[in-house]
Design a protein around this motif. Structure first.
Motif, PDB file in Angstrom:
ATOM      1  N   ASN A  58       9.550 -22.063  -5.418  1.00  0.00           N
ATOM      2  CA  ASN A  58       9.480 -22.194  -6.166  1.00  0.00           C
ATOM      3  C   ASN A  58       8.352 -22.688  -6.632  1.00  0.00           C
ATOM      4  OD1 ASN A  58      12.321 -20.471  -5.978  1.00  0.00           O
ATOM      5  ND2 ASN A  58      13.744 -22.057  -5.863  1.00  0.00           N
ATOM      6  N   ILE A  59       7.715 -23.349  -5.727  1.00  0.00           N
ATOM      7  CA  ILE A  59       5.996 -23.918  -6.844  1.00  0.00           C
ATOM      8  C   ILE A  59       5.146 -22.561  -6.358  1.00  0.00           C
ATOM      9  CG2 ILE A  59       6.096 -25.050  -5.303  1.00  0.00           C
ATOM     10  CD1 ILE A  59       5.419 -27.209  -7.546  1.00  0.00           C
ATOM     11  N   LEU A  60       4.557 -22.259  -5.611  1.00  0.00           N
ATOM     12  CA  LEU A  60       3.717 -21.456  -4.733  1.00  0.00           C
ATOM     13  C   LEU A  60       4.422 -20.364  -5.132  1.00  0.00           C
ATOM     14  CD1 LEU A  60       0.343 -21.984  -4.340  1.00  0.00           C
ATOM     15  CD2 LEU A  60       1.833 -22.086  -1.914  1.00  0.00           C
ATOM     16  N   SER A  61       3.499 -19.347  -5.427  1.00  0.00           N
ATOM     17  CA  SER A  61       3.925 -17.655  -5.101  1.00  0.00           C
ATOM     18  C   SER A  61       1.531 -17.273  -5.028  1.00  0.00           C
ATOM     19  CB  SER A  61       4.377 -17.309  -6.546  1.00  0.00           C
ATOM     20  OG  SER A  61       5.228 -18.017  -7.547  1.00  0.00           O
ATOM     21  N   PHE A  62       2.122 -16.455  -4.641  1.00  0.00           N
ATOM     22  CA  PHE A  62       0.872 -15.155  -4.110  1.00  0.00           C
ATOM     23  C   PHE A  62       1.408 -13.834  -3.821  1.00  0.00           C
ATOM     24  CE2 PHE A  62      -0.904 -12.204  -0.588  1.00  0.00           C
ATOM     25  CZ  PHE A  62      -2.112 -12.147  -1.068  1.00  0.00           C
ATOM     26  N   ALA A  63       0.034 -13.124  -4.691  1.00  0.00           N
ATOM     27  CA  ALA A  63       0.593 -11.708  -5.171  1.00  0.00           C
ATOM     28  C   ALA A  63      -0.795 -10.966  -5.028  1.00  0.00           C
ATOM     29  CB  ALA A  63       1.241 -11.847  -6.645  1.00  0.00           C
ATOM     30  N   THR A  64      -0.534  -9.857  -4.960  1.00  0.00           N
ATOM     31  CA  THR A  64      -1.588  -8.565  -4.386  1.00  0.00           C
ATOM     32  C   THR A  64      -1.125  -7.942  -6.024  1.00  0.00           C
ATOM     33  OG1 THR A  64      -0.175  -7.149  -3.642  1.00  0.00           O
ATOM     34  CG2 THR A  64      -0.969  -8.718  -1.669  1.00  0.00           C
TER      35      THR A  64
ATOM     36  N   GLY B 276       3.242  -2.292  -8.333  1.00  0.00           N
ATOM     37  CA  GLY B 276       1.909  -3.282  -8.971  1.00  0.00           C
ATOM     38  C   GLY B 276       1.049  -3.978  -7.620  1.00  0.00           C
ATOM     39  N   GLY B 277       2.383  -4.232  -6.570  1.00  0.00           N
ATOM     40  CA  GLY B 277       1.723  -5.234  -5.481  1.00  0.00           C
ATOM     41  C   GLY B 277       2.274  -5.678  -5.214  1.00  0.00           C
ATOM     42  N   TRP B 278       2.729  -6.400  -4.191  1.00  0.00           N
ATOM     43  CA  TRP B 278       3.212  -7.410  -3.519  1.00  0.00           C
ATOM     44  C   TRP B 278       3.430  -8.664  -3.371  1.00  0.00           C
ATOM     45  CZ3 TRP B 278       1.328  -2.869  -2.935  1.00  0.00           C
ATOM     46  CH2 TRP B 278       1.954  -2.002  -1.783  1.00  0.00           C
TER      47      TRP B 278
ATOM     48  N   THR C 125      11.540 -13.672  -0.889  1.00  0.00           N
ATOM     49  CA  THR C 125      10.687 -12.536   0.620  1.00  0.00           C
ATOM     50  C   THR C 125       9.520 -12.136   0.185  1.00  0.00           C
ATOM     51  OG1 THR C 125      12.347 -11.189   0.203  1.00  0.00           O
ATOM     52  CG2 THR C 125      12.842 -13.306   1.975  1.00  0.00           C
ATOM     53  N   TYR C 126       8.923 -11.411   0.822  1.00  0.00           N
ATOM     54  CA  TYR C 126       7.677 -10.871   0.529  1.00  0.00           C
ATOM     55  C   TYR C 126       8.362  -9.042   0.224  1.00  0.00           C
ATOM     56  CZ  TYR C 126       3.050  -8.708   1.095  1.00  0.00           C
ATOM     57  OH  TYR C 126       1.593  -8.629   0.657  1.00  0.00           O
ATOM     58  N   ARG C 127       8.358  -8.884  -1.299  1.00  0.00           N
ATOM     59  CA  ARG C 127       8.514  -7.538  -1.411  1.00  0.00           C
ATOM     60  C   ARG C 127       7.321  -7.310  -2.480  1.00  0.00           C
ATOM     61  NH1 ARG C 127       9.383  -8.260  -6.338  1.00  0.00           N
ATOM     62  NH2 ARG C 127      10.500 -10.204  -7.606  1.00  0.00           N
ATOM     63  N   ALA C 128       7.018  -5.610  -3.191  1.00  0.00           N
ATOM     64  CA  ALA C 128       6.489  -5.275  -3.582  1.00  0.00           C
ATOM     65  C   ALA C 128       7.102  -5.485  -4.937  1.00  0.00           C
ATOM     66  CB  ALA C 128       7.309  -3.520  -4.608  1.00  0.00           C
ATOM     67  N   TRP C 129       6.357  -5.800  -6.458  1.00  0.00           N
ATOM     68  CA  TRP C 129       6.477  -5.174  -7.831  1.00  0.00           C
ATOM     69  C   TRP C 129       5.990  -4.371  -8.314  1.00  0.00           C
ATOM     70  CZ3 TRP C 129       3.079  -6.408 -11.053  1.00  0.00           C
ATOM     71  CH2 TRP C 129       1.760  -6.351 -10.267  1.00  0.00           C
ATOM     72  N   PHE C 130       6.808  -4.141  -9.510  1.00  0.00           N
ATOM     73  CA  PHE C 130       5.994  -2.939 -10.723  1.00  0.00           C
ATOM     74  C   PHE C 130       5.822  -3.166 -11.403  1.00  0.00           C
ATOM     75  CE2 PHE C 130       9.463  -1.770  -6.695  1.00  0.00           C
ATOM     76  CZ  PHE C 130       9.408  -0.626  -6.572  1.00  0.00           C
ATOM     77  N   GLU C 131       5.169  -2.513 -11.818  1.00  0.00           N
ATOM     78  CA  GLU C 131       4.649  -2.363 -13.049  1.00  0.00           C
ATOM     79  C   GLU C 131       4.973  -0.991 -13.309  1.00  0.00           C
ATOM     80  OE1 GLU C 131       2.393  -0.621 -16.399  1.00  0.00           O
ATOM     81  OE2 GLU C 131       1.266  -0.567 -14.044  1.00  0.00           O
ATOM     82  N   GLY C 132       6.377  -0.374 -15.217  1.00  0.00           N
ATOM     83  CA  GLY C 132       6.384  -0.048 -15.662  1.00  0.00           C
ATOM     84  C   GLY C 132       7.414   1.131 -14.210  1.00  0.00           C
ATOM     85  N   LYS C 133       6.456   2.114 -13.869  1.00  0.00           N
ATOM     86  CA  LYS C 133       7.872   2.945 -12.878  1.00  0.00           C
ATOM     87  C   LYS C 133       6.740   2.976 -11.119  1.00  0.00           C
ATOM     88  CE  LYS C 133      10.331   6.414 -15.023  1.00  0.00           C
ATOM     89  NZ  LYS C 133       9.978   7.699 -15.547  1.00  0.00           N
ATOM     90  N   GLN C 134       5.466   2.050 -11.209  1.00  0.00           N
ATOM     91  CA  GLN C 134       4.577   2.285 -10.437  1.00  0.00           C
ATOM     92  C   GLN C 134       4.267   0.516  -9.157  1.00  0.00           C
ATOM     93  OE1 GLN C 134       3.254   5.085  -9.089  1.00  0.00           O
ATOM     94  NE2 GLN C 134       3.826   6.039 -10.414  1.00  0.00           N
TER      95      GLN C 134
END
Length: 357
Positions: A314-320, A306-308, A295-304
């Motif tokens: 499990n085959i098509l992904s979208f990320a900001t 990184g996007g959503w 489901t749509y969620r935030a993802w992280f790079e270090g402590k910040q």
């Protein structure tokens, strides 16, 4: 790509295509005229075939094809040709494609500009209304490709551009502009940047760098038919009507063939805004019957953050990529690297912050 005999995350091969861009050239300059998507895809496939013949030790490696912007056309079409070629001769171990701020569908992608401009405060309510109804951006571009812009579209675009102003970088609406690219050099340039900020004059500096004789010699570059290297030239004549071809059916066919796809968007880009991309992928997932597996969620790079992101089937992904421009790896390299590595390894993007070692 990472293997038991290689410690790097990936072995990267950069291809300048179509012929005539970058330092690539053709002795027969007639090949610069009438270039289109079909020719580019064919040439790219031929290049890869010959490259693997010359370096057969890489044949067993997992292959990922990546690109940004108009590579939304180049990459899916190349991947499609690779799959077709593999039916005759298994040469490519294609595992996935990675697309950044890609042009996938002319109408949806270009018409999402109006909402992006308005939501970021770049145009007024009244201009947003006429830019959405009287003449949207896809109509304006379609008319310009055919050499005849209607008075109504000309008027709408003049109003849009006047409100946005020439001092905004449409590839990243949050950063300052390089004044030397807009005005003559002045003392104001010395006050434009702070050391820790992104170098907004990098394009000017890159042009100077690539026109140095020692640099061209080190790169074994030849300037054939041109006097200097420029970031955008009129040397190549591409069939612009190819822009209007939707790549969504091609992307859908790749997914049906089992090819993993990640599409990412720098969220400060108004050239190919994330809203259009997000709409297209959600519609494609529904058409293919792919349920949301992450489901749509935030993802992280270090402590910040990184996007959503969101994953379908499990085959098509979208990320900001938060705070990134049209060229996300340039403007947000650390966040882009986290996304890149996760895709290659088939692992989910980090969902909580971690201590930076």
């Amino acid at each position: 790509v990472k293997s038991s005999v290689c410690c790097a995350e990936a072995n990267m091969l950069y291809l300048e295509a179509p012929v005539g861009v970058g330092f690539s050239y053709c002795i027969n300059t007639s090949n610069y005229v009438g270039v289109d998507d079909e020719i580019t895809a064919r040439d790219n496939l031929i290049f890869l075939q010959r490259w693997f013949v010359k370096f057969p030790e890489y044949k067993c490696r997992d292959l990922f094809v990546t690109g940004e912007s108009y590579a939304g056309h180049y990459v899916p079409q190349l991947a499609q040709l690779i799959l077709q070629f593999n039916k005759k001769e298994k040469l490519f171990n294609l595992k996935g494609i990675l697309l950044g701020n890609p042009l996938l569908d002319f109408v949806t992608d270009f018409n999402s500009k109006a909402e992006f401009f308005w939501s970021h405060g770049l145009i007024s309510d009244s201009t947003y209304e006429i830019f959405s109804s009287a003449c949207n951006y896809s109509r304006y571009k379609s008319e310009s490709f055919r050499g005849s812009v209607s008075p109504v579209c000309s008027g709408v675009m003049n109003q849009v551009n006047n409100e946005i102003s020439m001092y905004i970088d449409k590839y990243d609406v949050t950063i300052d502009v390089c004044l030397s690219s807009i005005l003559s050099q002045s003392n104001a340039l010395t006050h434009l940047q702070v050391a820790e900020k992104l170098d907004v004059c990098v394009e000017d500096e890159t042009t100077k760098y690539f026109n140095r004789v020692d640099v061209q010699k080190a790169l074994h570059a030849r300037l054939l038919g041109v006097t200097s290297w420029v970031s955008c030239s009129d040397n190549l004549h591409y069939k612009k009507l190819n822009f209007e071809e939707s790549m969504i059916p091609v992307v859908g066919s790749l997914i049906r063939s089992g090819i993993r796809i990640l599409v990412f968007s720098g969220d400060q880009d108004s050239v190919i805004p994330l809203t259009g991309t997000r709409t297209l992928l959600h519609g494609l997932a529904n058409k293919l019957g792919l349920n949301t597996t992450t489901t749509y969620r935030a993802w992280f790079e270090g402590k910040q953050v990184g996007g959503w992101m969101q994953v379908y089937g499990n085959i098509l992904s979208f990320a900001t990529i938060r705070g990134a421009s049209h060229k996300a790896p340039f403007s947000q390299p650390e966040r882009s690297l986290v996304l890149f590595n996760a895709f290659l390894k088939g692992k989910p993007l980090p969902e909580e912050f971690r201590a930076i070692e």
